[in-house]
Scaffold this active site. Sequence first.
Site, PDB file in Angstrom:
ATOM      1  N   GLY A 119       1.007  -1.240   4.297  1.00 47.82           N
ATOM      2  CA  GLY A 119       1.481   0.070   3.896  1.00 47.82           C
ATOM      3  C   GLY A 119       2.235   0.810   4.976  1.00 47.82           C
ATOM      4  CG  HIS A 120       1.631   3.377   9.153  1.00 44.50           C
ATOM      5  ND1 HIS A 120       1.611   4.744   8.990  1.00 44.50           N
ATOM      6  CD2 HIS A 120       2.209   3.151  10.357  1.00 44.50           C
ATOM      7  CE1 HIS A 120       2.144   5.327  10.055  1.00 44.50           C
ATOM      8  NE2 HIS A 120       2.510   4.374  10.897  1.00 44.50           N
ATOM      9  CG  ASN A 144      -1.904   1.125   1.241  1.00 41.39           C
ATOM     10  OD1 ASN A 144      -1.577   2.263   0.896  1.00 41.39           O
ATOM     11  ND2 ASN A 144      -3.120   0.853   1.668  1.00 41.39           N
ATOM     12  CB  THR A 160      -6.421   4.667   9.358  1.00 47.56           C
ATOM     13  OG1 THR A 160      -5.997   3.460   8.707  1.00 47.56           O
ATOM     14  CG2 THR A 160      -6.602   4.409  10.849  1.00 47.56           C
ATOM     15  CG  HIS A 166      -8.121   3.301   1.291  1.00 54.67           C
ATOM     16  ND1 HIS A 166      -8.451   2.390   2.270  1.00 54.67           N
ATOM     17  CD2 HIS A 166      -9.203   4.114   1.173  1.00 54.67           C
ATOM     18  CE1 HIS A 166      -9.669   2.650   2.720  1.00 54.67           C
ATOM     19  NE2 HIS A 166     -10.140   3.707   2.058  1.00 54.67           N
ATOM     20  CD  GLU A 210      -7.071  -1.413   1.048  1.00 53.60           C
ATOM     21  OE1 GLU A 210      -6.532  -2.486   1.345  1.00 53.60           O
ATOM     22  OE2 GLU A 210      -6.986  -0.385   1.763  1.00 53.60           O
ATOM     23  NE  ARG A 268       8.811  21.323   0.766  1.00 52.92           N
ATOM     24  CZ  ARG A 268      10.128  21.354   0.951  1.00 52.92           C
ATOM     25  NH1 ARG A 268      10.703  20.594   1.870  1.00 52.92           N
ATOM     26  NH2 ARG A 268      10.882  22.139   0.198  1.00 52.92           N
ATOM     27  CG  HIS A 294      -5.569  -1.717   9.923  1.00 54.91           C
ATOM     28  ND1 HIS A 294      -6.005  -0.662   9.153  1.00 54.91           N
ATOM     29  CD2 HIS A 294      -5.274  -1.182  11.122  1.00 54.91           C
ATOM     30  CE1 HIS A 294      -6.011   0.454   9.860  1.00 54.91           C
ATOM     31  NE2 HIS A 294      -5.554   0.153  11.072  1.00 54.91           N
ATOM     32  CG  ASP A 295      -2.146  -1.382  12.867  1.00 53.61           C
ATOM     33  OD1 ASP A 295      -1.706  -0.513  12.081  1.00 53.61           O
ATOM     34  OD2 ASP A 295      -2.902  -1.114  13.814  1.00 53.61           O
ATOM     35  CG  HIS A 324      -3.774   9.281   1.417  1.00 51.21           C
ATOM     36  ND1 HIS A 324      -4.666   8.616   0.622  1.00 51.21           N
ATOM     37  CD2 HIS A 324      -4.248   9.191   2.696  1.00 51.21           C
ATOM     38  CE1 HIS A 324      -5.638   8.130   1.367  1.00 51.21           C
ATOM     39  NE2 HIS A 324      -5.439   8.459   2.623  1.00 51.21           N
ATOM     40  NE  ARG A 329      -9.500   7.024   4.223  1.00 49.98           N
ATOM     41  CZ  ARG A 329      -8.584   6.074   4.387  1.00 49.98           C
ATOM     42  NH1 ARG A 329      -7.411   6.205   3.787  1.00 49.98           N
ATOM     43  NH2 ARG A 329      -8.828   5.004   5.111  1.00 49.98           N
TER      44      ARG A 329
END
Length: 238
Positions: free
Chosen positions: A214-215, A7, A101, A43, A70, A18, A191-192, A50, A45
Amino acid sequence: MTKLSVNINKIATLRNSRGGNNPDLVKVALDCERFGAQGITVHPRPDERHIRYQDVYDLKAAIATEFNIEGNCREDKFVDLVLANKPAQVTLVPDAEGQITSNHGWDTIKHQDYLKEMVAVFQKEGIRVSIFVDPIVAMVDGALETGTDRIELYTEAYAHNYFADREKAVVNYVAAAHQANKLGLGINAGHDLDLHNLHYFAQSIPGLLEVSIGHALISDALYLGLETTVKNYLHQLL
């Protein structure tokens, strides 16, 4: 082997902070593929904080691996975006507008008729559908009735409780996975998940087809470099 879909939302967040095109989102996606990732996830939004809608078109034209988009199918722009790009997979997530999130799965019983309708919209265009669900057997049963191809298990609870008692943390996910396998539903997860908890999860979940990360992966890349990080995550899935 379970596939790794990277992700790249956080790359887009950094770029947007920036302006301009540094880092180059498409280049990062292509590099992730070159380093071994079997898919790219975004994903978008509505506020485009992002991933921008144009990014989806640019990525679709460039990447060679599976593309997973997603998002919340209650957003008309999201539905139009997916149908215009026809990714390999769309993952339906019940996010509220402005939500930082994802934090829960669909109630596939309460929203079954709606989900059935939306699943059919995407499948008609040859797009594989995955529904984001909590690790609850009843939600897996409900997902089957929507006609979805896969479910994505929401793994925050597992990650949160992993260090306290990993066997207890994964038990509901194993039960949900067994039910999905019994019903013929494919299984994704995300997720996580990270370098600490991914291997145990992947080894515990029967029939796990894909993880979307991702994160944690992008955070690890700040220290390890992107190539090393992608390969480290792939190693956890062996």
